[in-house]
Scaffold this motif. Structure first.
Motif, short mmCIF file in Angstrom:
data_model
loop_
_atom_site.label_atom_id
_atom_site.label_comp_id
_atom_site.label_asym_id
_atom_site.label_seq_id
_atom_site.Cartn_x
_atom_site.Cartn_y
_atom_site.Cartn_z
N ASP A 56 0.66 -1.30 -0.13
CA ASP A 56 0.06 -0.06 -0.11
C ASP A 56 0.81 1.20 0.01
OD1 ASP A 56 0.90 -0.44 2.50
OD2 ASP A 56 -1.01 0.07 3.44
N GLN A 57 2.06 1.09 0.29
CA GLN A 57 3.03 2.47 0.20
C GLN A 57 3.90 2.73 -0.87
OE1 GLN A 57 5.59 2.25 3.77
NE2 GLN A 57 4.22 1.82 5.12
N PHE A 58 3.56 1.73 -2.05
CA PHE A 58 4.43 1.95 -3.39
C PHE A 58 3.47 1.53 -4.43
CE2 PHE A 58 5.59 -2.46 -2.17
CZ PHE A 58 5.77 -2.97 -3.53
N ILE A 59 2.46 0.49 -4.22
CA ILE A 59 1.84 0.11 -5.56
C ILE A 59 0.85 1.41 -6.18
CG2 ILE A 59 -0.37 -0.91 -6.29
CD1 ILE A 59 1.58 -3.18 -6.05
N PRO A 60 0.21 2.41 -5.45
CA PRO A 60 -0.23 3.53 -5.88
C PRO A 60 0.66 4.27 -6.86
CG PRO A 60 -1.07 3.05 -3.65
CD PRO A 60 0.10 2.07 -3.91
N MET A 61 1.99 4.58 -6.46
CA MET A 61 2.83 5.14 -7.22
C MET A 61 3.21 4.45 -8.48
SD MET A 61 4.76 7.96 -7.39
CE MET A 61 5.15 8.89 -6.01
N LEU A 62 3.28 3.06 -8.33
CA LEU A 62 3.60 2.30 -9.57
C LEU A 62 2.53 2.61 -10.67
CD1 LEU A 62 4.95 -1.19 -8.20
CD2 LEU A 62 6.38 0.50 -9.34
N GLU A 63 1.35 2.38 -10.12
CA GLU A 63 0.12 2.92 -10.92
C GLU A 63 0.12 4.18 -11.74
OE1 GLU A 63 -3.73 1.38 -10.98
OE2 GLU A 63 -1.92 -0.20 -11.58
N GLU A 64 0.31 4.99 -10.77
CA GLU A 64 0.41 6.50 -11.54
C GLU A 64 1.45 6.80 -12.34
OE1 GLU A 64 0.51 9.68 -8.31
OE2 GLU A 64 -0.80 8.35 -6.95
N THR A 65 2.77 6.18 -11.95
CA THR A 65 3.78 6.45 -13.05
C THR A 65 3.78 5.59 -14.34
OG1 THR A 65 5.14 4.99 -11.81
CG2 THR A 65 5.43 7.42 -10.99
N GLY A 66 2.81 4.53 -14.10
CA GLY A 66 3.16 3.45 -15.42
C GLY A 66 4.07 2.44 -15.02
N LEU A 67 4.65 2.71 -14.06
CA LEU A 67 5.85 1.53 -13.81
C LEU A 67 5.19 0.23 -13.58
CD1 LEU A 67 8.29 3.34 -11.45
CD2 LEU A 67 8.74 2.35 -13.89
N ILE A 68 3.80 0.33 -13.15
CA ILE A 68 3.18 -0.88 -12.90
C ILE A 68 3.47 -2.14 -14.17
CG2 ILE A 68 0.85 -0.33 -13.59
CD1 ILE A 68 1.55 -2.38 -10.24
N VAL A 69 3.29 -1.46 -15.16
CA VAL A 69 3.28 -2.11 -16.31
C VAL A 69 4.53 -3.06 -16.58
CG1 VAL A 69 3.06 -2.54 -19.09
CG2 VAL A 69 1.66 -0.96 -17.63
N PRO A 70 5.77 -2.72 -16.47
CA PRO A 70 7.03 -3.37 -16.66
C PRO A 70 7.00 -4.31 -15.41
CG PRO A 70 7.62 -0.98 -16.54
CD PRO A 70 5.99 -1.12 -16.73
N VAL A 71 6.81 -3.82 -14.14
CA VAL A 71 6.78 -4.45 -12.90
C VAL A 71 5.76 -5.43 -12.74
CG1 VAL A 71 6.32 -4.36 -10.46
CG2 VAL A 71 7.60 -2.69 -11.44
N GLY A 72 4.63 -5.30 -13.42
CA GLY A 72 3.65 -6.53 -13.56
C GLY A 72 4.09 -7.61 -14.84
N ARG A 73 4.74 -7.12 -15.44
CA ARG A 73 5.28 -7.90 -16.28
C ARG A 73 6.22 -9.11 -15.55
NH1 ARG A 73 7.35 -4.45 -20.55
NH2 ARG A 73 5.17 -4.06 -20.94
N TRP A 74 7.22 -8.63 -14.83
CA TRP A 74 8.04 -9.19 -14.06
C TRP A 74 7.23 -10.11 -13.09
CZ3 TRP A 74 8.67 -9.14 -8.73
CH2 TRP A 74 9.84 -9.77 -8.31
N VAL A 75 6.27 -9.78 -12.53
CA VAL A 75 5.51 -10.48 -11.48
C VAL A 75 5.13 -11.61 -12.38
CG1 VAL A 75 3.51 -10.75 -10.35
CG2 VAL A 75 4.89 -8.43 -9.99
N LEU A 76 4.52 -11.61 -13.55
CA LEU A 76 3.96 -12.76 -14.16
C LEU A 76 4.95 -13.95 -14.68
CD1 LEU A 76 1.45 -10.71 -16.74
CD2 LEU A 76 0.85 -12.46 -15.20
N GLU A 77 6.15 -13.26 -15.06
CA GLU A 77 7.23 -14.26 -15.36
C GLU A 77 7.52 -14.93 -14.24
OE1 GLU A 77 10.06 -12.56 -17.98
OE2 GLU A 77 8.68 -12.19 -19.66
N THR A 78 7.93 -14.03 -13.10
CA THR A 78 8.42 -14.87 -11.87
C THR A 78 7.45 -15.75 -11.31
OG1 THR A 78 9.72 -12.86 -11.53
CG2 THR A 78 9.53 -14.18 -9.59
#
Length: 198
Positions: A56-78
């Motif tokens: 809850d301390q960093f996901i909202p910022m990942l969402e806002e910046t769009g970084l969630i897309v590459p990070v989400g890609r890493w989550v899927l693969e991992t």
């Protein structure tokens, strides 16, 4: 303040480059027989100074910046690689669940990201479960139906998270190709004490 936000954003961009994210896995257990039916991948940030940072301390910022897309890609693969590793070790963990964010659902690369994670890992598609929250479905139901059908065509399973916190009815849900609905805990916390809730 603004300074803190900028600092956090810089730190998050560095975290992405330095591979500071880790996945923790929460088992899903059957009430009927106590067996593990799957595991849910949960992202954490292993900060070099602050230690483990909760989502809850960093996901909202990942969402806002769009970084969630590459990070989400890493989550899927991992998560796919981990599920396959468990299976290769003979562990009976039928599937791994990954939460998708609103920003990922809007991303042009989502279908390809899911397909690539599956093909790179060699995991059977049926062993990957994608979780979407009810509020995301409600934001744009028509495009959501199309997207979920495309995801379903890859062979994965789809779960709806937090059902009951938004405004959708069960009748409304029939439009979506969902495999499971997770009822929000606010509905079930009094299930043993209140016959109306049960």
């Amino acid at each position: 303040g603004i300074r803190d936000r900028l600092f956090l954003e810089t730190e998050l961009r560095n975290a992405t480059l330095r591979n500071e994210f880790v996945l923790h896995y929460q088992p899903k257990v059957s009430c009927a027989n106590g067996r593990i039916t799957g595991a849910e991948a949960l992202i954490r940030w292993q900060h070099p100074r602050r230690g483990l940072v909760p989502p809850d301390q960093f996901i909202p910022m990942l969402e806002e910046t769009g970084l969630i897309v590459p990070v989400g890609r890493w989550v899927l693969e991992t998560a796919c690689l981990q599920a396959l590793e468990w299976q290769d070790e003979g562990l009976d963990i039928p599937s791994v669940s990954v939460n998708l964010s609103a920003r990922q659902l809007q991303s042009d690369t989502l279908i390809a990201d899911v397909a690539n994670a599956l093909s790179h890992s060699g995991l059977r598609p049926a062993c990957l479960d994608l979780e979407i929250t009810e509020s995301m479905l409600m934001q744009n139901a028509d495009s959501a139906v199309h997207l979920l059908n495309s995801l379903k065509a890859t062979g994965v399973t789809l779960s709806l998270d937090d059902f009951g916190t938004g405004y959708s009815s069960l009748a409304y849900l029939k439009r979506f190709p969902l495999d499971a609905v997770k009822v929000d805990r606010s509905f079930v916390q009094d299930i043993a004490a209140d016959s109306d809730v049960a």
